[in-house]
Write a protein that holds these residues in place. Structure first.
Motif, PDB file in Angstrom:
ATOM      1  N   UNK A 210     -25.455 -63.476  -7.044  1.00  0.00           N
ATOM      2  CA  UNK A 210     -26.034 -62.379  -7.823  1.00  0.00           C
ATOM      3  C   UNK A 210     -25.932 -61.061  -7.049  1.00  0.00           C
ATOM      4  N   UNK A 211     -26.248 -61.109  -5.762  1.00  0.00           N
ATOM      5  CA  UNK A 211     -26.197 -59.891  -4.945  1.00  0.00           C
ATOM      6  C   UNK A 211     -24.760 -59.360  -4.868  1.00  0.00           C
ATOM      7  N   UNK A 212     -23.828 -60.305  -4.723  1.00  0.00           N
ATOM      8  CA  UNK A 212     -22.422 -59.900  -4.608  1.00  0.00           C
ATOM      9  C   UNK A 212     -21.953 -59.210  -5.887  1.00  0.00           C
ATOM     10  N   UNK A 213     -22.331 -59.793  -7.021  1.00  0.00           N
ATOM     11  CA  UNK A 213     -21.934 -59.191  -8.302  1.00  0.00           C
ATOM     12  C   UNK A 213     -22.589 -57.834  -8.499  1.00  0.00           C
ATOM     13  N   UNK A 214     -23.869 -57.736  -8.152  1.00  0.00           N
ATOM     14  CA  UNK A 214     -24.573 -56.464  -8.319  1.00  0.00           C
ATOM     15  C   UNK A 214     -23.950 -55.389  -7.428  1.00  0.00           C
ATOM     16  N   UNK A 215     -23.624 -55.764  -6.184  1.00  0.00           N
ATOM     17  CA  UNK A 215     -23.007 -54.786  -5.277  1.00  0.00           C
ATOM     18  C   UNK A 215     -21.635 -54.358  -5.795  1.00  0.00           C
ATOM     19  N   UNK A 216     -20.850 -55.326  -6.244  1.00  0.00           N
ATOM     20  CA  UNK A 216     -19.500 -55.003  -6.728  1.00  0.00           C
ATOM     21  C   UNK A 216     -19.582 -54.051  -7.911  1.00  0.00           C
ATOM     22  N   UNK A 217     -20.523 -54.316  -8.806  1.00  0.00           N
ATOM     23  CA  UNK A 217     -20.652 -53.469  -9.985  1.00  0.00           C
ATOM     24  C   UNK A 217     -21.165 -52.081  -9.614  1.00  0.00           C
ATOM     25  N   UNK A 218     -22.103 -52.022  -8.677  1.00  0.00           N
ATOM     26  CA  UNK A 218     -22.607 -50.723  -8.233  1.00  0.00           C
ATOM     27  C   UNK A 218     -21.475 -49.894  -7.620  1.00  0.00           C
TER      28      UNK A 218
ATOM     29  N   UNK B 281     -18.241 -50.140  -8.238  1.00  0.00           N
ATOM     30  CA  UNK B 281     -17.348 -49.735  -9.324  1.00  0.00           C
ATOM     31  C   UNK B 281     -17.886 -48.525 -10.083  1.00  0.00           C
ATOM     32  N   UNK B 282     -19.194 -48.524 -10.289  1.00  0.00           N
ATOM     33  CA  UNK B 282     -19.806 -47.460 -11.085  1.00  0.00           C
ATOM     34  C   UNK B 282     -20.243 -46.255 -10.249  1.00  0.00           C
ATOM     35  N   UNK B 283     -20.061 -46.329  -8.960  1.00  0.00           N
ATOM     36  CA  UNK B 283     -20.461 -45.203  -8.125  1.00  0.00           C
ATOM     37  C   UNK B 283     -21.964 -45.065  -7.953  1.00  0.00           C
ATOM     38  N   UNK B 284     -22.690 -46.167  -8.134  1.00  0.00           N
ATOM     39  CA  UNK B 284     -24.141 -46.141  -7.932  1.00  0.00           C
ATOM     40  C   UNK B 284     -24.442 -46.472  -6.473  1.00  0.00           C
ATOM     41  N   UNK B 285     -25.346 -45.691  -5.873  1.00  0.00           N
ATOM     42  CA  UNK B 285     -25.730 -45.900  -4.474  1.00  0.00           C
ATOM     43  C   UNK B 285     -26.543 -47.187  -4.336  1.00  0.00           C
ATOM     44  N   UNK B 286     -26.281 -47.950  -3.270  1.00  0.00           N
ATOM     45  CA  UNK B 286     -26.945 -49.238  -3.045  1.00  0.00           C
ATOM     46  C   UNK B 286     -28.047 -49.095  -2.012  1.00  0.00           C
ATOM     47  N   UNK B 287     -29.244 -49.592  -2.348  1.00  0.00           N
ATOM     48  CA  UNK B 287     -30.340 -49.676  -1.389  1.00  0.00           C
ATOM     49  C   UNK B 287     -30.761 -51.120  -1.201  1.00  0.00           C
ATOM     50  N   UNK B 288     -31.301 -51.424  -0.028  1.00  0.00           N
ATOM     51  CA  UNK B 288     -31.782 -52.783   0.254  1.00  0.00           C
ATOM     52  C   UNK B 288     -33.253 -52.879  -0.122  1.00  0.00           C
ATOM     53  N   UNK B 289     -33.538 -53.724  -1.120  1.00  0.00           N
ATOM     54  CA  UNK B 289     -34.911 -53.898  -1.591  1.00  0.00           C
ATOM     55  C   UNK B 289     -35.530 -55.077  -0.848  1.00  0.00           C
TER      56      UNK B 289
ATOM     57  N   UNK C  87     -22.488 -55.798   0.539  1.00  0.00           N
ATOM     58  CA  UNK C  87     -22.058 -54.505  -0.016  1.00  0.00           C
ATOM     59  C   UNK C  87     -20.734 -54.063   0.605  1.00  0.00           C
ATOM     60  N   UNK C  88     -20.603 -54.236   1.903  1.00  0.00           N
ATOM     61  CA  UNK C  88     -19.367 -53.818   2.576  1.00  0.00           C
ATOM     62  C   UNK C  88     -18.179 -54.666   2.114  1.00  0.00           C
ATOM     63  N   UNK C  89     -18.415 -55.969   1.922  1.00  0.00           N
ATOM     64  CA  UNK C  89     -17.335 -56.826   1.417  1.00  0.00           C
ATOM     65  C   UNK C  89     -16.896 -56.375   0.024  1.00  0.00           C
ATOM     66  N   UNK C  90     -17.799 -55.672  -0.681  1.00  0.00           N
ATOM     67  CA  UNK C  90     -17.482 -55.168  -2.019  1.00  0.00           C
ATOM     68  C   UNK C  90     -16.984 -53.722  -1.972  1.00  0.00           C
ATOM     69  N   UNK C  91     -16.817 -53.178  -0.779  1.00  0.00           N
ATOM     70  CA  UNK C  91     -16.297 -51.825  -0.655  1.00  0.00           C
ATOM     71  C   UNK C  91     -17.367 -50.749  -0.624  1.00  0.00           C
ATOM     72  N   UNK C  92     -18.630 -51.145  -0.522  1.00  0.00           N
ATOM     73  CA  UNK C  92     -19.711 -50.168  -0.463  1.00  0.00           C
ATOM     74  C   UNK C  92     -20.498 -50.319   0.818  1.00  0.00           C
ATOM     75  N   UNK C  93     -21.763 -49.965   0.784  1.00  0.00           N
ATOM     76  CA  UNK C  93     -22.644 -50.162   1.927  1.00  0.00           C
ATOM     77  C   UNK C  93     -24.082 -49.923   1.492  1.00  0.00           C
ATOM     78  N   UNK C  94     -25.019 -50.448   2.261  1.00  0.00           N
ATOM     79  CA  UNK C  94     -26.430 -50.148   2.034  1.00  0.00           C
ATOM     80  C   UNK C  94     -26.687 -48.733   2.535  1.00  0.00           C
ATOM     81  N   UNK C  95     -27.232 -47.884   1.675  1.00  0.00           N
ATOM     82  CA  UNK C  95     -27.435 -46.472   2.030  1.00  0.00           C
ATOM     83  C   UNK C  95     -28.899 -46.083   2.198  1.00  0.00           C
ATOM     84  N   UNK C  96     -29.787 -46.981   1.830  1.00  0.00           N
ATOM     85  CA  UNK C  96     -31.227 -46.719   2.054  1.00  0.00           C
ATOM     86  C   UNK C  96     -31.971 -48.040   1.956  1.00  0.00           C
ATOM     87  N   UNK C  97     -33.258 -48.000   2.272  1.00  0.00           N
ATOM     88  CA  UNK C  97     -34.097 -49.206   2.241  1.00  0.00           C
ATOM     89  C   UNK C  97     -35.347 -48.905   1.434  1.00  0.00           C
ATOM     90  N   UNK C  98     -35.756 -49.861   0.591  1.00  0.00           N
ATOM     91  CA  UNK C  98     -37.005 -49.718  -0.154  1.00  0.00           C
ATOM     92  C   UNK C  98     -37.749 -51.046  -0.151  1.00  0.00           C
TER      93      UNK C  98
END
Lengths: 256, 256, 256, 256
Positions: free
Chosen positions: C49-57, C59-67, C103-114
């Motif tokens: 689930x996390x992998x899919x959510x990161x990949x989609x984020x 793709x859509x240019x949405x910033x990823x945070x670690x909840x 996130x990095x494996x999906x081409x993104x990264x964690x950019x903040x923490x909540x």
């Protein structure tokens, strides 16, 4: 004029291994105690461990209690949790039932309930969680006593629903001047010298008092004395307590 | 000359929510089935969910079964596991006992046992795991029937220890020419058209046959028909099956 | 004289399914928000689930945070826990790292923490847990901002170790007169009317105020507005908020 | 004419405690091995244990590997599981990332990956699970070597995606005539005599052979020798192996 016979139970935590991880020496403790607080799988105790602990308790004639806990394997049930009362009640009912079924398959039965760790401490001062525990016990079997700290919210909650509350004292734990246990991690929380622990147990049972970390005496009238199974040297401690109580003329017998 | 009255049970999986996650519509299914395979907490089913499902089953007069599983919340019990037999037996005993205690607190009781998911499929062909299941049931209550696939190792293991094995058929699952279920993920594994599922159920019960994915007929004599509670449109499916069976003159009644 | 352009981020919780259990509509929410608080597996979120959510984020240019959360799948991280600080710090570090690697494996990264749920609320008033969170973030990457409630202990703990604290407001939650969130389960805790939620979001961003359950106005200066992904009608709410903010001339942009 | 210098790595499993449960002596093993397979939380290893193990490995200059596993705390990762490949890949990616983040916070990094227990054995013969492991490693860092059994499906899967596969031998495990490990629980599976284990290690490295349970010699060319951290007397075994290798003129050095 004869002295009345004093009777006390000796209880300890058992069944606290989990899978590949071993904790405590169940067999050795079962040779010493009269009541075994057996874990129910939520803070410790895989089903095979529980089955072996129950079978051995039955063989040795040791009374079985359900040591119910928060669902917290990673924290060994020592991390206080704010669980909604209906969830907590159902979680405790689940645990009592699981252990009782295992105990019955081994020819025994669960004869009392004792909350573990953080749940024990939280319920002692939180009427809501205490009521959830009492309600779970009543829903399973209103004849099961609840092993509690005297003066605690747990004791009050048991009374509220006409459950029998049995009070215990902790031979290897420090007490505050208010008669509460010193929280783990604080100075004086755990006592490891067998001679000191044994002497405290005798004073608790025969004189009805314990010396607090503040140097005062607090009154107690325990029907059971607890020695922790995971304290370093637990078996030696329990043995020292048993021998000292016997030497002082106290009869060891389960309360349930 | 009158036709003998045919009787069949309709069973479905319930109690498969977990904490914040909802799955299936327990209330709606309980209005349709005669037996509820209620999860026991190892693949699904937090204690409060189990308690509610048991209470509702009791109110509606639906028979309660323990749907025992591998310990696998992350995989919903659908990942086959090679568990040592003594561990597996203890895990199943634990689950039956937990659910039975919750059922009894609700005024009911566990009346049969059904393995879930990967355990069901593995035990059907693995005599060792099948024997562990049967041994667990016997140790808890030798009077509890085991709901099984006909011709399975589970059925044989039950016979070995004189447990009653009750055979079931799956109205919404494809069958291989060998009479096994088509594994999930393969074509034809799950049937979702209510009319097709209902017709298959009637054929299973009144004609004693099911058409396989290979187009052959395999004989069946199910005492129970299963409709999965987590299939899309589960309630509609179960209702269609119930109505079609009633229309075909079949009496719906629990087996336990 | 022109009005300065106002900028705000829109964040929501995602990746909160677990195994067979679905929760929220990640794809639909990702089309609306600018930042996604993706679960890290401790309260929700299996790795796939996390992998899919990161990949989609990504793709859509949405910033990823670690909840990040307490370890509490059964309670969805909503049960407050008293975790020792060194354990909590290590648990949070583990979660940030796990999600960042995905996130990095999906081409993104964690950019903040909540922090999530009960941890968010506890840390807001508990300097010890707040410090453990801040220490975990610093140990992983001192450049990661922490998304927090203004005036909270979390904000203070971030300042203490020179972490950037970004303040957020909750468009769909009630506020007390002290500017805290009304605890879930109490009246007014959750607001579900999209028009009301959208109007509150606009007032928070353009006027810098929110009306409390007591009828007063409390000042806010949120850099991000949160809409909960598991609120009934979450996508509709988030869409209403986005549209109302755009209509009010507010630019939506991530803060990290 | 001089003998070429032989070089081998000595690896052991570490970080396998969990919460209150201790397993193995990480500090003592870190003084002996050149590579530490540190658990990642799925079969063992709470985050604080992992953090301490990583910190100590960094201090001692021991190379850190991610010991990835099935999600199975109750079975210590020793129960084979049939996990769908995409789930397994995501679970392994999650674990590598979590440990690498902890290692980096301690000033080190994950330098290789080694599957644990049942996953190691299953992947050695199951191309699908082997491919999932290799894909996870590639997705995280294609430069990370995979520590494997020679001739295994894991080795083949690594080659398929151009991952470096490093072969290891097990000094304290019995081998079948086919060069596989004797499954745990069977006679000869585990060797505990330090002298025997040490002699086998030397024969593996200097002669390139090991004697099987059937009395034959199987050829090996290990770049690393594994001693299990949870074998009784693990530290003594590892020390005996290290000393015997040094005495035989073998240089101990990590492969990654």
């Amino acid at each position: 004029m004869s002295t009345p016979t004093r009777v006390v139970d000796l209880n300890a935590d058992l069944g606290e291994s989990f899978g590949a991880w071993r904790l405590g020496d169940d067999e050795a403790l079962l040779a010493v105690v009269t009541s075994a607080n057996i874990a129910c799988g939520f803070h410790a105790g895989d089903p095979l461990t529980l089955r072996r602990a129950c079978a051995s308790a039955v063989t040795r004639g040791v009374t079985i209690g359900a040591q119910v806990s928060y669902r917290d394997l990673a924290g060994f049930g020592r991390r206080e949790m704010t669980v909604p009362p209906d969830e907590l009640e159902a979680e405790i009912l689940y645990q009592i039932a699981a252990l009782d079924g295992i105990a019955r398959a081994a020819g025994g039965r669960v004869s009392y309930v004792k909350p573990h760790g953080a749940l024990y401490n939280r319920a002692a001062r939180d009427p809501e969680q205490a009521a959830a525990i009492a309600a779970a016990v009543v829903s399973y079997d209103p004849g099961l006593p609840l092993l509690t700290l005297p003066g605690s919210a747990t004791e009050a909650a048991a009374a509220e629903v006409r459950l029998r509350a049995v009070t215990e004292a902790f031979a290897d734990r420090g007490y505050t001047d208010e008669g509460r246990l010193v929280p783990r991690g604080r100075p004086g929380a755990v006592i490891t010298d067998p001679a000191v622990v044994a002497a405290r147990a005798v004073a608790m049972v025969t004189d009805g008092v314990v010396e607090t970390v503040g140097g005062h005496l607090v009154e107690l009238a325990p029907r059971s004395v607890c020695v922790h199974g995971d304290t370093p040297g637990a078996v030696r401690l329990a043995t020292a307590v048993r021998q000292a109580l016997a030497h002082a003329g106290v009869t060891l017998a389960p309360f349930a």
